[in-house]
Design an enzyme around this catalytic site. Structure first.
Site, mmCIF file in Angstrom:
data_model
loop_
_atom_site.group_PDB
_atom_site.id
_atom_site.type_symbol
_atom_site.label_atom_id
_atom_site.label_comp_id
_atom_site.label_asym_id
_atom_site.label_seq_id
_atom_site.Cartn_x
_atom_site.Cartn_y
_atom_site.Cartn_z
ATOM 1 C CB SER A 84 -0.949 -0.038 1.202
ATOM 2 O OG SER A 84 -1.910 0.986 1.129
ATOM 3 C CG ASP A 107 7.385 4.748 -11.788
ATOM 4 O OD1 ASP A 107 7.994 3.680 -11.978
ATOM 5 O OD2 ASP A 107 6.138 4.832 -11.793
ATOM 6 C CE LYS A 143 -4.797 -2.841 1.696
ATOM 7 N NZ LYS A 143 -5.167 -1.481 1.260
#
Length: 541
Positions: free
Chosen positions: A294, A305, A319
């Site tokens: 999460s 990224d 999740k």
């Protein structure tokens, strides 16, 4: 007793249908279709209560039907009883009132792991190894850690009676301790692992996490940090706003951190780094594993990224469902319902496939092999980072480099399960003259440990000799003994520093700092307006 549970059933059924909008104050305002289904449901509850062949309560029927209904949606939409709802809200706060001690079960007994300096428990002289025999007269044998902790907590300035069993004392020690505010920190460790390498670990994301991380990074910089290991292993997540605040301290200014997408228009929401913090700008290695989920996946995904750090470890849990928590008016309960999904800046969906609940919870390869990692990459959709590096979608964050933890020798696992090293460590600082964290475990200490394990029949002689003959297992024993002793004598950071010496994932992180430094150079060139050539090179690689 019938009416409250029938009312709760109606309210919960209605809430599940109307969540995201107004529940309304009058069930008569609902559509005929909804009212007809509510009537069927309440009639079913009544018939089951009256006719079933065994004794039932309305609560049994209502709760079972709630869980069955929500399970048909997704794995993370859940009904929160009043107790679990209160516990969740307390966990998200930055402090509570209690004694300030870490406790756990050792040999089946509730035991003080270490007191926190400056707290009531520490001031009253509680020590690592103390057995909490009773709390306010209630014996703790058979009591879970969570039950005991809830009894130790309470309103500010109230008192709790604690009965302690301590090695060397013939009689129990009766203490009356006044509860005080205990900071509930989420930064577990923040220290220099080497003169220029910082180590920072965060266990979850609560109300204070962003500020805690900022303070820790500032302190480490002042101490001379030039590179950082950021440990998110075992971090199950928490508050979205805190994940964003933490990620903003690493990613480029105004960089996207995460995006939510759901069924309704308002659920499509990108989140960007604010200008509150300067990005770290130092070589960074992020550690993750299957317990990272999460909010921790949001942070790791944003770092990866935007090419501001190297991610090392194992694939994360996956999740990526956004839960919105609604307070239900009946019984103080809550409903955490999925309203959207999380996507990383490059567009990767974080949520893993859950079409099979069985596979989702039981068939996840927590210790992924190199072959498994290649299989993940082979099946996954490919995305590109800011610099053009390949990253993989399909659930969770796939690390740039796979490093699995080493398996512990079976005999050593048994010793840990039977608390052999913790038991030996109680009082060991005094026995062996441990004065500072430079102390090392010599052969005499190992021999004394061996004698204890055999005397207490924690392991048979053959298994013990096999474990101690294994070089890696013996190195772990020495490090773990220092960990247990230092936790009680000098604090959790010194204890962790000792155990980190045999943590294969932490030690592997040092190998990737050069690559992390190279990423920063390329990232800086990408961010400069005149760096068009660098952008073309990066996009090709």
């Amino acid at each position: 007793m019938r009416k409250p549970w029938r009312t709760l059933a109606i309210c919960l059924f209605t809430a599940a249908i109307l969540v995201g909008g107004s529940f309304g104050d009058d069930l008569l305002a609902l559509s005929d279709d909804v009212k007809n289904n509510v009537r069927v449901y309440t009639e079913l509850i009544e018939v089951a209560y009256q006719r079933y062949g065994e004794e039932l309560t309305y609560k049994d029927l209502v709760y079972s039907s709630i869980h069955g209904m929500l399970r048909s949606l997704d794995p993370h939409t859940s009904f929160l009883t009043r107790e679990s709802y209160d516990a969740m809200r307390e966990k998200q706060q930055s402090s509570f009132y209690g004694l300030g001690i870490y406790v756990g079960l050792r040999n089946g007994r509730l035991t003080v792991i270490t007191p926190i300096a400056g707290t009531p428990g520490h001031r009253m002289g509680l020590r690592a190894g103390d057995i909490i025999h009773a709390i306010d007269g209630a014996f703790t044998e058979g009591m879970s850690s969570d039950e005991a902790i809830s009894k130790l907590k309470g309103p500010k300035d109230t008192q709790v009676q604690v009965t302690i069993l301590r090695a060397g004392l013939d009689e129990p020690l009766e203490l009356t301790i006044t509860r005080a505010e205990i900071p509930q920190t989420t930064v577990q460790h923040a220290y220099l692992m080497t003169p220029d390498t910082g180590y920072l670990s965060v266990r979850d994301f609560s109300r204070s996490t962003g500020a805690e991380v900022a303070r820790a990074l500032a302190r480490l910089r002042e101490q001379g940090m030039k590179k950082l290991i950021f440990d998110l292993r075992g971090n199950g997540g928490g508050l979205l706003d805190q994940a964003i605040e933490v990620a903003a301290q690493f990613v480029p200014p105004e960089g996207k951190i995460v995006e939510t997408r759901g069924r309704i228009r308002s659920s499509f929401q990108p989140y960007f780094a604010s200008d509150t913090y300067d990005s770290l700008g130092l070589p960074l290695v992020v550690l993750v594993n299957s317990g990272s989920a999460s909010a921790s996946e949001i942070v790791a995904g944003a770092i990866q990224d935007h090419d501001v750090g190297i991610v090392v470890g194992e694939p994360t849990w996956g999740k990526g469902l956004v839960q919105t928590v609604y307070t239900l008016r009946s019984g103080g309960a809550g409903l955490a319902i999925t309203t959207a999904r999380y996507y990383t800046p490059s567009g990767r969906l974080i949520q893993r496939d859950y079409s099979s609940y069985w596979d989702y919870y039981t068939d996840y390869d927590a210790t992924a092999s190199a072959e498994r990692l290649e299989e993940i990459k082979g099946d996954a959709e490919v995305f590109r980072t800011d610099l053009g590096r390949k990253v993989y979608g399909g659930g969770g964050i796939t690390p740039d480099y796979l490093v699995s933890p080493e398996d512990l020798h079976q005999g050593l696992q048994k010793m840990l399960a039977r608390s052999a090293l913790f038991t030996f460590a109680v009082g060991a600082a005094e026995r062996y003259g441990v004065k500072d964290a430079n102390w090392r475990v010599d052969d005499r200490v190992v021999a004394d440990l061996r004698e204890l394990v055999l005397r207490e029949k924690m392991l048979d002689e053959k298994e013990l000799d096999e474990a101690f003959a294994d070089e890696a297992a013996l190195a772990y024993v020495r490090a773990r003994l220092r960990f247990e002793i230092f936790n009680g004598e000098f604090g959790l950071d010194d204890g962790h520093r000792a155990l980190a010496e045999v943590d294969s994932q932490i030690q592997a992180a040092f190998e990737y700092f050069d690559e992390a430094d190279e990423l920063l150079v390329r990232r800086a060139a990408l961010d400069r307006p005149e760096s068009g050539g660098e952008q073309k090179i990066a996009a090709g690689g």
